[in-house]
Structures are given as structure tokens and as C-alpha cells.
Scaffold this motif. Structure first.
Motif, short mmCIF file in Angstrom:
data_model
loop_
_atom_site.label_atom_id
_atom_site.label_comp_id
_atom_site.label_asym_id
_atom_site.label_seq_id
_atom_site.Cartn_x
_atom_site.Cartn_y
_atom_site.Cartn_z
N GLY A 1 -10.92 -43.39 -42.75
CA GLY A 1 -12.30 -42.36 -42.47
C GLY A 1 -12.86 -42.80 -40.80
N SER A 2 -12.66 -44.02 -40.60
CA SER A 2 -12.90 -44.71 -39.20
C SER A 2 -11.67 -44.34 -38.55
N GLU A 3 -10.42 -44.35 -38.54
CA GLU A 3 -9.82 -43.64 -37.94
C GLU A 3 -10.33 -42.36 -37.45
N MET A 4 -10.37 -41.39 -38.62
CA MET A 4 -10.20 -40.19 -38.18
C MET A 4 -11.55 -39.92 -36.90
N MET A 5 -12.77 -40.51 -37.56
CA MET A 5 -13.76 -40.44 -36.52
C MET A 5 -13.82 -40.54 -35.29
N LEU A 6 -12.91 -42.12 -35.11
CA LEU A 6 -12.87 -42.28 -33.83
C LEU A 6 -11.38 -41.79 -33.38
N LEU A 7 -10.81 -40.78 -34.04
CA LEU A 7 -10.09 -39.73 -32.60
C LEU A 7 -10.95 -38.80 -32.58
N VAL A 8 -11.77 -38.56 -33.31
CA VAL A 8 -13.25 -37.32 -33.19
C VAL A 8 -13.85 -38.26 -31.91
N ALA A 9 -14.07 -39.42 -31.29
CA ALA A 9 -15.00 -39.88 -30.18
C ALA A 9 -13.91 -40.06 -29.01
N MET A 10 -12.81 -39.88 -29.09
CA MET A 10 -11.40 -39.75 -28.53
C MET A 10 -11.18 -38.92 -27.35
N ALA A 11 -11.66 -37.88 -28.84
CA ALA A 11 -11.84 -36.30 -28.49
C ALA A 11 -13.15 -36.27 -27.17
N ILE A 12 -14.43 -36.46 -27.59
CA ILE A 12 -15.46 -36.10 -26.85
C ILE A 12 -15.39 -37.25 -25.75
N ASP A 13 -15.07 -37.71 -26.03
CA ASP A 13 -14.70 -38.85 -24.42
C ASP A 13 -13.40 -37.97 -23.60
N ARG A 14 -13.00 -37.64 -23.85
CA ARG A 14 -12.43 -36.48 -23.09
C ARG A 14 -12.45 -35.32 -22.71
N PHE A 15 -13.67 -34.89 -23.60
CA PHE A 15 -13.90 -33.43 -23.19
C PHE A 15 -15.05 -33.73 -21.87
N ILE A 16 -15.76 -34.86 -22.29
CA ILE A 16 -16.81 -34.84 -21.69
C ILE A 16 -16.67 -35.19 -19.66
N ALA A 17 -15.42 -36.15 -19.48
CA ALA A 17 -14.37 -36.18 -18.25
C ALA A 17 -13.52 -35.26 -18.20
N ILE A 18 -13.63 -34.18 -18.41
CA ILE A 18 -13.06 -32.96 -17.55
C ILE A 18 -13.15 -32.34 -17.40
N CYS A 19 -14.53 -32.05 -19.20
CA CYS A 19 -15.29 -31.02 -18.42
C CYS A 19 -16.96 -30.97 -17.44
N LYS A 20 -16.68 -32.23 -17.64
CA LYS A 20 -18.59 -33.24 -16.90
C LYS A 20 -17.94 -34.15 -16.38
N PRO A 21 -16.83 -33.89 -15.25
CA PRO A 21 -16.57 -35.52 -14.60
C PRO A 21 -17.95 -36.07 -13.81
#
Length: 305
Positions: free
Chosen positions: A102-122
């Protein structure tokens, strides 16, 4: 009352057991060393002190733990005649499996949020993904895993086990263990499938949508500026597919057979923690550069001539 469970393992053929013992022993050592390397490289190289690599180091720690909750016991059982695990050890395996999963699932979501902000809101990336937010995302991941495992284990530990104690797997898997209880567990089995399946399906759906938006955004940019982003995204997407594919199949697909479940269980508990450091190390230029720098500084002796 049952004081121990018998694990049937992966196979009954002695020759194949010895072969698997060698293979899984090598894989486990490489997995632990590979994930430890990522953690230390991120810690030692100041250029990797960013939100993405902070989350990556947390992922490596979870992967290393996920590979350790059952693999050492399985390796020992491959060369042992008596393949037993204590009642407390069995409960501990189920607890850590769902905690780390369960922790890894949510951490992968957190990593996706990080990449979303980095690319879409640089332009707003540093303000949004500050140190407190990174710590919060990591804590949220562990909290989700803890709530996920406790919501199932709180019912499992109260079940009466008074007869059958043979688990047809190489570790104590929650759906198989609760079927051995001396009571009707139909409702509990549905709850286990619902909790695990829905969490995996929700996280995978969120990741699919977020990465689709990111890929569309990247394609609109010039090829020179998007090549690095595409390389990072391909690594993330590969890890997501490798981790969520077996989980969703086991807990959602209603027609899976035990033999198929065994193979998929081996995949997400042994092979996925091994593939993650390989994917993030060999496909990441910054990580390879940091490894060479640390190796040159701390390993290769300087010439005194």
C-alpha cells in the motif's frame, strides 16, 4: 489451535528447488545492494537533493523491504525439508506485505504528482514541491499503507485456526490464509479483495490519467527540451506497469488460478524490487553521473605521484 503453517513453496521437484535457490539468492543480494546504492547515492550527491530523488530513495527503501519480508524465508525453505513458519511469523508476513504494498502504491502516486508539477507547472515547481511537501507525501504513503494493512489484519488475527495449516504458496498470502480459518470467511474474503483491489485500481487509474496528461504536454514541446522528460517518464511508467499489473490481476481478476497467482506473486515480490534500481539507474543520466562521481571520489584511490 494452529501454532505454525506449512508453506508448499513454488515446486516439489528437488532439482528445480536447488536451481531456484541459487537464482533467488543472487537476485535477492543484487536487489538489496542495488536499492542501497540508490539510497546512498541520493544521500551523498548534493545535485540529487531534489524532490524526485527524495521520493526515489523512499521507493528504494520500500522495494528493499518488500523483497525482504518473504524472500529470505523462501530461499531457506527451498533447501529445507520442513517448510514451516510460525503463527506470528505468518501474521507478520501478511502485515508487512500490505503495509509495503500500500505504501508503494501511494508513493508511485506521489512521484507522478511530482512529475506532473515539474512538467506542467515548471515555474512554480520549487515553491509547490518544497521540503515540507515532500515529507508530507512520504508520510502519506506510509500512513496509507498502515491503514490499508490494519483494516485487514485487525479481522485476520481474531480468526480461529484450529485445523488446516497448509498454505499453497511460498509466503503467507492473506486470501489463502483466511480460507484456513475454522469459520465462515466469505465476507472477509470479499473485504480483502475489495480493499486491496480497489486501492490498486484507484492508484493505477490516477497514474494512468496523470501520465497521459504529462505525455500530451511533453509532446507539444520541442524535441530537445522534452527528451529528458520522456526518458524520466518512460522509467516511471515502466515501474508502474510492472508493479500494478500483477497486483490488479491477483485481486481483481476473478478467474485467476493458483499457479498463475504464484508466478505473479514471485514477480511483484522478487523481480519488481530488482528491476526498479536497474530501470532508474541505467535510464537516468543524473544517477549514472552521480555514481561515477562518488566512485571516483570514494573508491578510486588518488595517485600520489
Amino acid at each position: 489451535m494452529v501454532s505454525e503453517f506449512i508453506l508448499l513453496g513454488l515446486t516439489e521437484f528437488r532439482e528445480l528447488q536447488l536451481c531456484l535457490f541459487l537464482v533467488f539468492s543472487i537476485i535477492y543480494v543484487v536487489t538489496v545492494l542495488g536499492n542501497l546504492m540508490i539510497i546512498f547515492v541520493v544521500k551523498l550527491d548534493p545535485q540529487l537533493h531534489s524532490p524526485m530523488y527524495f521520493l526515489l530513495a523512499n521507493l528504494s527503501f520500500i522495494d528493499m523491504s518488500l523483497a525482504s519480508f518473504a524472500t529470505p524465508k523462501m530461499i531457506c525453505n527451498l533447501i529445507s525439508e520442513y517448510k514451516a513458519i510460525s503463527y506470528k511469523g505468518c501474521m507478520a508476513q501478511m502485515f508487512f506485505l500490505h503495509l509495503l504494498g500500500g505504501s508503494e502504491m501511494m508513493l508511485l502516486v506521489a512521484m507522478a504528482i511530482d512529475r506532473f508539477i515539474a512538467i506542467c507547472k515548471p515555474l512554480h515547481y520549487k515553491n509547490i514541491m518544497n521540503h515540507h511537501v515532500c515529507i508530507g507525501l512520504a508520510l502519506l504513503s506510509w500512513t496509507t499503507g498502515f491503514v490499508h494493512t490494519m483494516s485487514q489484519m485487525v479481522f485476520t488475527v481474531t480468526l480461529p485456526f484450529c485445523g488446516p495449516n497448509v498454505v499453497d504458496s511460498f509466503f503467507c498470502d492473506l486470501p489463502r490464509v483466511i480460507r484456513l480459518a475454522c469459520t465462515d470467511t466469505y465476507i472477509l474474503e470479499l473485504l480483502v479483495i475489495a480493499f486491496s483491489g480497489l486501492l490498486a485500481l484507484f492508484c493505477f487509474t490516477f497514474l494512468f490519467i496523470s501520465y497521459s496528461i504529462i505525455l500530451i504536454t511533453v509532446r507539444r514541446r520541442s524535441s530537445t527540451s522534452s527528451s529528458k522528460a520522456l526518458s524520466t517518464l518512460s522509467a516511471h511508467i515502466t515501474v508502474v506497469v510492472l508493479f500494478f499489473g500483477p497486483c490488479i490481476f491477483i485481486y481483481i481478476w476473478p478467474f485467476s488460478k493458483i499457479s498463475i497467482d504464484k508466478i505473479l506473486s514471485v514477480f511483484y515480490t522478487i523481480f519488481t524490487p530488482l528491476l526498479n534500481p536497474i530501470i532508474y539507474t541505467f535510464r537516468n543520466k543524473d544517477m549514472r553521473k552521480a555514481i561515477r562521481k562518488i566512485k571516483k571520489k570514494h573508491v578510486s584511490p588518488r595517485s600520489t605521484f
